[in-house]
Design an enzyme around this catalytic site. Structure first.
Site, PDB file in Angstrom:
ATOM      1  N   HIS A 273       0.855  -1.195   0.000  1.00  0.00           N
ATOM      2  CA  HIS A 273       0.000   0.000   0.000  1.00  0.00           C
ATOM      3  C   HIS A 273       0.885   1.238   0.000  1.00  0.00           C
ATOM      4  O   HIS A 273       1.952   1.253   0.593  1.00  0.00           O
ATOM      5  CB  HIS A 273      -0.902   0.020   1.254  1.00  0.00           C
ATOM      6  CG  HIS A 273      -2.079   0.907   1.089  1.00  0.00           C
ATOM      7  ND1 HIS A 273      -2.014   2.261   1.322  1.00  0.00           N
ATOM      8  CD2 HIS A 273      -3.333   0.650   0.670  1.00  0.00           C
ATOM      9  CE1 HIS A 273      -3.198   2.797   1.085  1.00  0.00           C
ATOM     10  NE2 HIS A 273      -4.019   1.845   0.680  1.00  0.00           N
ATOM     11  N   ASP A 330      -7.971  -5.212  -0.610  1.00  0.00           N
ATOM     12  CA  ASP A 330      -8.370  -6.044  -1.759  1.00  0.00           C
ATOM     13  C   ASP A 330      -8.020  -7.519  -1.602  1.00  0.00           C
ATOM     14  O   ASP A 330      -8.412  -8.332  -2.442  1.00  0.00           O
ATOM     15  CB  ASP A 330      -7.692  -5.512  -3.034  1.00  0.00           C
ATOM     16  CG  ASP A 330      -8.256  -4.154  -3.418  1.00  0.00           C
ATOM     17  OD1 ASP A 330      -7.463  -3.233  -3.677  1.00  0.00           O
ATOM     18  OD2 ASP A 330      -9.490  -4.008  -3.399  1.00  0.00           O
TER      19      ASP A 330
HETATM   20  C1  SDX Z   1      -5.962   0.131  -3.228  1.00  0.00           C
HETATM   21  O1  SDX Z   1      -4.247   4.621  -2.085  1.00  0.00           O
HETATM   22  C2  SDX Z   1      -5.223   3.977  -1.576  1.00  0.00           C
HETATM   23  O2  SDX Z   1      -5.715   4.313  -0.505  1.00  0.00           O
HETATM   24  C3  SDX Z   1      -5.742   2.800  -2.366  1.00  0.00           C
HETATM   25  C4  SDX Z   1      -6.811   1.945  -1.702  1.00  0.00           C
HETATM   26  C5  SDX Z   1      -8.102   2.695  -1.504  1.00  0.00           C
HETATM   27  O3  SDX Z   1      -8.868   2.327  -0.614  1.00  0.00           O
HETATM   28  O4  SDX Z   1      -8.391   3.601  -2.332  1.00  0.00           O
HETATM   29  O5  SDX Z   1      -6.337   1.481  -0.457  1.00  0.00           O
HETATM   30  C6  SDX Z   1      -7.142   0.736  -2.562  1.00  0.00           C
HETATM   31  O6  SDX Z   1      -5.670   0.493  -4.337  1.00  0.00           O
HETATM   32  C7  SDX Z   1      -5.127  -0.858  -2.474  1.00  0.00           C
HETATM   33  C8  SDX Z   1      -3.889  -1.353  -3.304  1.00  0.00           C
HETATM   34  C9  SDX Z   1      -4.374  -2.441  -4.253  1.00  0.00           C
HETATM   35  N1  SDX Z   1      -3.295  -2.816  -5.185  1.00  0.00           N
HETATM   36  C10 SDX Z   1      -2.683  -4.012  -5.093  1.00  0.00           C
HETATM   37  O7  SDX Z   1      -2.903  -4.862  -4.237  1.00  0.00           O
HETATM   38  C11 SDX Z   1      -1.673  -4.265  -6.208  1.00  0.00           C
HETATM   39  C12 SDX Z   1      -0.395  -4.862  -5.626  1.00  0.00           C
HETATM   40  N2  SDX Z   1       0.300  -3.866  -4.833  1.00  0.00           N
HETATM   41  C13 SDX Z   1       1.347  -3.116  -5.462  1.00  0.00           C
HETATM   42  O8  SDX Z   1       1.258  -2.896  -6.801  1.00  0.00           O
HETATM   43  C14 SDX Z   1       1.861  -1.968  -4.606  1.00  0.00           C
HETATM   44  O9  SDX Z   1       2.001  -2.436  -3.323  1.00  0.00           O
HETATM   45  C15 SDX Z   1       1.076  -0.675  -4.563  1.00  0.00           C
HETATM   46  C16 SDX Z   1       0.888  -0.113  -5.927  1.00  0.00           C
HETATM   47  C17 SDX Z   1      -0.240  -0.890  -3.912  1.00  0.00           C
HETATM   48  C18 SDX Z   1       1.863   0.301  -3.721  1.00  0.00           C
HETATM   49  O10 SDX Z   1       3.057   0.503  -4.338  1.00  0.00           O
HETATM   50  P1  SDX Z   1       4.212   1.330  -3.595  1.00  0.00           P
HETATM   51  O11 SDX Z   1       3.910   1.682  -2.194  1.00  0.00           O
HETATM   52  O12 SDX Z   1       4.564   2.411  -4.534  1.00  0.00           O
HETATM   53  O13 SDX Z   1       5.332   0.306  -3.439  1.00  0.00           O
HETATM   54  P2  SDX Z   1       6.503   0.225  -4.429  1.00  0.00           P
HETATM   55  O14 SDX Z   1       5.951  -0.026  -5.789  1.00  0.00           O
HETATM   56  O15 SDX Z   1       7.380   1.406  -4.200  1.00  0.00           O
HETATM   57  O16 SDX Z   1       7.208  -1.104  -3.912  1.00  0.00           O
HETATM   58  C19 SDX Z   1       8.203  -1.066  -2.914  1.00  0.00           C
HETATM   59  C20 SDX Z   1       8.876  -2.424  -3.024  1.00  0.00           C
HETATM   60  C21 SDX Z   1       9.311  -2.752  -4.461  1.00  0.00           C
HETATM   61  O17 SDX Z   1      10.354  -3.680  -4.353  1.00  0.00           O
HETATM   62  P3  SDX Z   1      11.896  -3.176  -4.659  1.00  0.00           P
HETATM   63  O18 SDX Z   1      11.884  -2.438  -5.972  1.00  0.00           O
HETATM   64  O19 SDX Z   1      12.216  -2.247  -3.491  1.00  0.00           O
HETATM   65  O20 SDX Z   1      12.706  -4.434  -4.675  1.00  0.00           O
HETATM   66  O21 SDX Z   1       7.893  -3.450  -2.687  1.00  0.00           O
HETATM   67  C22 SDX Z   1       7.664  -4.250  -3.805  1.00  0.00           C
HETATM   68  C23 SDX Z   1       8.121  -3.472  -5.033  1.00  0.00           C
HETATM   69  O22 SDX Z   1       8.493  -4.359  -6.091  1.00  0.00           O
HETATM   70  N3  SDX Z   1       6.216  -4.499  -3.853  1.00  0.00           N
HETATM   71  C24 SDX Z   1       5.679  -5.680  -4.087  1.00  0.00           C
HETATM   72  C25 SDX Z   1       4.306  -5.494  -3.983  1.00  0.00           C
HETATM   73  N4  SDX Z   1       4.046  -4.219  -3.699  1.00  0.00           N
HETATM   74  C26 SDX Z   1       5.246  -3.598  -3.640  1.00  0.00           C
HETATM   75  N5  SDX Z   1       6.258  -6.878  -4.366  1.00  0.00           N
HETATM   76  C27 SDX Z   1       5.399  -7.902  -4.548  1.00  0.00           C
HETATM   77  N6  SDX Z   1       4.049  -7.807  -4.454  1.00  0.00           N
HETATM   78  C28 SDX Z   1       3.475  -6.627  -4.189  1.00  0.00           C
HETATM   79  N7  SDX Z   1       2.151  -6.538  -4.114  1.00  0.00           N
END
Ligand code: SDX
Length: 392
Positions: A273, A330
């Protein structure tokens, strides 16, 4: 800096001012979420979707008479114009319900030309009530369209959620009995989605609304932002992920390894998140509901077991702990929606119905704040410095 040698400071980098809002408070480190000051745990345990909608939009809990008058106003506007019902005939039955939803909401505004003012409080009320009343009907029609089944008319003898369930699962052929377990569980899930501060779709609604575009246009834009799998579309993506693990026979451990190795960009959908770097309080409440609803419905779903194994494995793994990745709202919702009988492609539509009151509340807050200016996100230019045109 790499491309141009300039740094942000050279450009007098100014941090874009945070958006001011009094609607929802989140503390990502503490896992706190409050609607107008009330803890989400208390709201979800003691309220209903429409009562929370009033709270978010008008700022206080309604009196019993305010709530029943609000429910009555919404009931009186559940019918769609017959021309809008025909709108669905133009779409293929394979249309994704989120595409249907955003286009139908945009089309809905054409029936209210002349009352789309963004300044007249009475016309803003008209748009508010029409959207709250008709979005669930449009959603149910998108579902029925995908099934090739006849659309039902709203039954105003039912409550908001009961009516929605009947529109989705009732048929012309026989009477439909609303299951109280379903309607209570769905009402609670909708509450958990009603607002969440400046998430991508709410920020979209505010940005579009800041140009004085009408409420329908702003909500249609918000629906499209929510559609993406990184945002609301994640609940659909989680079910796809769980189904692929089940069907492939791949172990949870092997899948987790693939996520950690970032094979083909695979992610643990429903995890992580932008704000919660601790647990998402909604995910805890949804997980509780999952056990209760599936038991009450007598549903045994191996996907729920796989989800729990994934959560357990991830929370014990440094990769996820170091990156502060926890289940978000989710992660478990799809398992419940599936048990309720909704097809996977309707999951994000359910998220949109949940989020509608929050979008409306933010649009109205932005729209009535005299300090609001048209949105214009700042840019940090990283392109080529000024240069002469080549002699050719
Ligand atoms: C919602 O904003 C809100 O409030 C949204 C929401 C709402 O109520 O409106 O809460 C609803 O959208 C919830 C999120 C739903 N999305 C997902 O579940 C999709 C999977 N999650 C990711 O895509 C990700 O966690 C995000 C997009 C939700 C958040 O991304 P961030 O905080 O920008 O994290 P990041 O991309 O900077 O990742 C940091 C690290 C990375 O690894 P490194 O590059 O440091 O090695 O964490 C890893 C990412 O690759 N990572 C994940 C991951 N999420 C982040 N690795 C594996 N699986 C994941 N889900």
């Amino acid at each position: 800096t790499k491309q141009t040698g300039y740094t942000a400071l050279d450009y007098g980098f100014v941090n874009t001012a945070a958006t001011r809002s009094a609607i929802t408070y989140i503390d990502g480190d503490q896992g706190v979420l409050r609607y107008r000051g009330y803890a989400i745990e208390d709201v979800a345990a003691n309220s209903t979707y429409l009562e929370v909608a009033w709270l978010l939009i008008y700022g206080e809990l309604p009196t019993p008479s305010e709530l029943s008058e609000f429910e009555e106003r919404i009931r009186r506007h559940t019918l769609l114009h017959e021309d809008l019902r025909r709108f669905f005939d133009a779409l293929p039955h394979t249309a994704h319900p989120m595409s249907v939803l955003s286009s139908a909401v945009s089309a809905l505004s054409t029936f209210y030309e002349g009352s789309l003012s963004v300044r007249d409080p009475e016309q803003i009320e008209i748009s508010t009530i029409r959207l709250l009343a008709k979005l669930p009907v449009i959603a149910a029609y998108a579902h029925k369209k995908s099934l090739g089944q006849a659309f039902l008319y709203p039954d105003n003898s039912l409550s908001f959620v009961e009516n929605f369930l009947k529109l989705n699962f009732g048929t012309m052929a026989e009477p439909y009995e609303v299951d109280p377990v379903l309607s209570k569980a769905l009402d609670r899930l909708l509450i958990l989605h009603e607002d969440h501060e400046q998430n991508a779709s709410t920020s979209t609604v505010r940005l579009v609304g800041s140009t004085e575009a009408n409420l329908f246009a702003s909500i249609s834009a918000g629906i499209n932002a929510l559609y993406g799998p990184l945002h609301g579309g994640a609940n659909e993506a989680v079910l796809k992920m769980l189904g692929e693990i089940r069907d492939s026979g791949e172990s949870v451990e092997r899948f987790i390894e693939r996520v950690k190795n970032k094979e083909q960009g695979v992610k643990l959908m429903g995890f992580g998140h932008r704000v919660y770097k601790n647990f998402d309080p909604r995910a805890r409440l949804v997980k509780q509901s999952a056990d209760e609803v599936l038991e009450a419905l007598g549903v045994q779903d191996p996907l729920l077991d796989i989800a729990k194994q994934l959560e357990e494995a991830a929370l014990a793994d440094d990769y996820f702990v170091e990156r502060r990745l926890y289940p978000n709202v989710d992660f478990y919702t799809g398992v419940i929606y599936k048990a309720m009988g909704f097809p996977t492609r309707m999951f994000t539509v359910l998220f949109a119905i949940g989020r509608l009151p929050g979008w409306i509340a933010h649009w109205r807050e932005m729209n009535t704040d005299p300090a609001t200016k048209i949105g214009r996100p700042q840019q940090l230019y990283t392109g080529a410095p000024a240069r002469d045109w080549p002699q050719r």
